[in-house]
Design an enzyme around this catalytic site. Structure first.
Site, PDB file in Angstrom:
ATOM      1  N   ASN A  36      77.270   5.478  58.708  1.00 42.73           N
ATOM      2  CA  ASN A  36      75.830   5.233  58.536  1.00 42.73           C
ATOM      3  C   ASN A  36      75.556   3.778  58.910  1.00 42.73           C
ATOM      4  O   ASN A  36      76.211   2.875  58.388  1.00 42.73           O
ATOM      5  CB  ASN A  36      75.416   5.498  57.088  1.00 42.73           C
ATOM      6  CG  ASN A  36      73.905   5.346  56.891  1.00 42.73           C
ATOM      7  OD1 ASN A  36      73.365   4.264  57.067  1.00 42.73           O
ATOM      8  ND2 ASN A  36      73.245   6.425  56.530  1.00 42.73           N
ATOM      9  N   THR A  59      72.232   9.758  59.343  1.00 42.72           N
ATOM     10  CA  THR A  59      71.010   9.051  58.956  1.00 42.72           C
ATOM     11  C   THR A  59      70.530   9.684  57.656  1.00 42.72           C
ATOM     12  O   THR A  59      70.504  10.914  57.524  1.00 42.72           O
ATOM     13  CB  THR A  59      69.937   9.041  60.071  1.00 42.72           C
ATOM     14  OG1 THR A  59      68.817   8.299  59.595  1.00 42.72           O
ATOM     15  CG2 THR A  59      69.473  10.442  60.470  1.00 42.72           C
ATOM     16  N   GLU A  60      70.202   8.829  56.669  1.00 40.39           N
ATOM     17  CA  GLU A  60      70.028   9.335  55.311  1.00 40.39           C
ATOM     18  C   GLU A  60      68.780  10.193  55.132  1.00 40.39           C
ATOM     19  O   GLU A  60      68.630  10.856  54.112  1.00 40.39           O
ATOM     20  CB  GLU A  60      70.075   8.187  54.288  1.00 40.39           C
ATOM     21  CG  GLU A  60      69.006   7.122  54.438  1.00 40.39           C
ATOM     22  CD  GLU A  60      69.503   5.942  55.258  1.00 40.39           C
ATOM     23  OE1 GLU A  60      70.338   6.141  56.173  1.00 40.39           O
ATOM     24  OE2 GLU A  60      69.034   4.812  54.982  1.00 40.39           O
ATOM     25  N   ASN A  61      67.898  10.194  56.125  1.00 37.61           N
ATOM     26  CA  ASN A  61      66.765  11.107  56.024  1.00 37.61           C
ATOM     27  C   ASN A  61      67.150  12.533  56.430  1.00 37.61           C
ATOM     28  O   ASN A  61      66.283  13.398  56.516  1.00 37.61           O
ATOM     29  CB  ASN A  61      65.555  10.595  56.817  1.00 37.61           C
ATOM     30  CG  ASN A  61      65.878  10.217  58.230  1.00 37.61           C
ATOM     31  OD1 ASN A  61      66.886   9.590  58.508  1.00 37.61           O
ATOM     32  ND2 ASN A  61      65.035  10.613  59.154  1.00 37.61           N
TER      33      ASN A  61
END
Lengths: 228, 231
Positions: A36, A59-61
């Site tokens: 990330n 990607t944390e979304n």
């Protein structure tokens, strides 16, 4: 690495550029890693990852297998990264909801997270979410989750603040994001390792840039070991 | 049973003053703009809004805040370059903010939908956002006790719904949709397309219809997807 391209005089006066720093971090990411990259400077690391490394970007979304930034006709408002920049998907990409995405992170499944920072302490505490200014509007996003989630947390930052003081400190004066979570600090003047050992972590200077290692360690008011 | 209504206005008609509203979306991706516009038109006020952000530009949640319909925002990242309506309301002291780390926000919503009483998480331990919260050391690691966030209503956006309310999403617009759908007493979904039961592969349903109460389809051409393609 850039050092090999540098002349002796550049070595005396030139720290690493942001681009060189991104190149250095990219080269240090182990092949096959799940990674990330935080918002801002760390995003540049992706420009220097090679296909041979087979690194998968998270990607944390809610996506694994994120590709490059999207331009022109490739822009899709429903395909963005954590910085809300339109991106592309690579073959083998997957989507998942937010709770799964952060479980993936918190559960220790990501190998490396690269983050920017205001300060890092010699014990690996990270301060990167707030300056603590009383009139600032606070925002944290995924910073605290990222700090404690990945197996290794790399920080990318300039080593010295505008007033000339080092941003690697004995104790963070800015509000912390996570405790004891940073393992490496990549800066324009040197790469530092925070190594666990009996009696507490030690700070090791792996390599210096634009300054002799012996001179660089004198800039700190705590011990820094020069890698042998 | 999932009900199907023709307009966004009908879909949000049940939202009352003072409600806690879970709003899907990460930035503008997945934000149910048409439902929010309908909520704005409905005049509902004194809302507590749970969302990752606090509105961008002059769309969606930003307008609810501009019109002072929101009493409190629970979110992870309110401050952005174009969050001027939030910034103004917050600085004027006209909006309460509970700042929550993004993963805790997602997990607190998930916990609400999953019937979890509270949970220990390492995120935020030792930081100012965990001040006053119960902590515990478990097998040598420190954790913070976090509680569920339940909604009276969730407003989310999906790509397609079938006749029984099964949902599929599109790319990173999925984000908070599935956890919010489960965390609210009443879940309202705007979709780009209604399809007959049997046309979604059951293996690929992301949110089963049990979590979905009200669905409204947008007129083709007004969805984000269409706008994105035209941009």
């Amino acid at each position: 690495m850039s050092r090999q391209n540098s002349t002796a005089s550049q070595m005396d006066h030139q720290p690493l550029s942001r681009e060189d720093l991104a190149k250095l971090v990219a080269a240090d990411i182990a092949p096959g890693s799940y990674v990330n990259l935080g918002i801002g400077q760390p995003t540049k690391v992706s420009d220097h990852l090679t296909p041979e490394q087979r690194v998968t970007l998270h990607t944390e979304n809610g996506m694994l297998g994120m590709g490059r930034e999207a331009h022109g006709e490739d822009i899709d408002e429903e395909l963005i990264n954590a910085g809300k920049i339109p991106v592309t998907e690579l073959p083998g990409a997957s989507y998942f909801h937010h709770a799964d995405s952060f479980a993936m992170m918190r559960g220790g499944h990501l190998d490396v997270c690269v983050l920017g920072a205001f300060q890092v302490s010699t014990g690996g505490d990270l301060a990167n979410w707030s300056t603590g200014a009383p009139d600032a509007i606070p925002a944290v996003g995924g910073a605290m989750d990222l700090a404690i989630g990945a197996k290794e947390v790399f920080v990318m930052m300039s080593l010295f603040a505008k007033d000339g003081t080092p941003k690697i400190v004995a104790d963070c004066s800015y509000p912390v994001t996570g405790l004891g979570c940073v393992s490496r600090v990549y800066t324009d003047h040197g790469v530092f390792l925070i190594e666990a050992q009996d009696g507490g972590p030690r700070l090791v200077l792996r390599e210096a840039y634009g300054i002799a290692p012996e001179e660089l360690v004198k800039r700190f008011d705590f011990p820094v070991v020069i890698a042998g | 049973m999932t009900e199907f209504v023709d307009t966004a206005a009908e879909a949000v008609a049940g939202v009352s003053d003072g409600a806690t509203v879970l709003l899907g979306g990460f930035g503008n991706a997945g934000q149910p703009m048409e439902l929010i516009d309908a909520l704005l038109d409905s005049g509902t006020s004194d809302l507590t809004v749970v969302s990752n952000n606090a509105g961008q530009g002059d769309r969606g949640l930003a307008l609810l805040i501009k019109e002072r319909r929101v009493r409190k925002v629970i979110c992870s990242f309110p401050r952005q370059s174009d969050s001027w309506h939030f910034d103004a309301a917050y600085r004027a002291g006209e909006l309460e903010l509970e700042l929550v780390p993004q993963g805790n926000l997602a997990e607190r919503l998930r916990a609400a939908g999953a019937g979890i009483g509270a949970f220990f998480t390492p995120t935020g331990y030792g930081t100012s956002l965990a001040e006053g919260k119960e902590t515990r050391e478990i097998e040598g690691r420190n954790y913070v006790l976090e509680h569920p966030i339940r909604g009276d209503v969730a407003l989310i956006k999906a790509l397609k719904a079938d006749d029984v309310g099964n949902l599929v999403y599109r790319k990173t617009a999925r984000n908070f949709g599935p956890v919010m759908a489960a965390a609210a007493s009443h879940t309202v979904v705007q979709v780009a397309e209604l399809v007959p039961s049997g046309s979604l592969d059951p293996e690929n349903v992301i949110t089963p219809g049990i979590y979905v109460d009200t669905v409204t389809a947008l007129t083709p051409g007004t969805s984000q997807t269409q706008e994105a393609k035209q941009a």
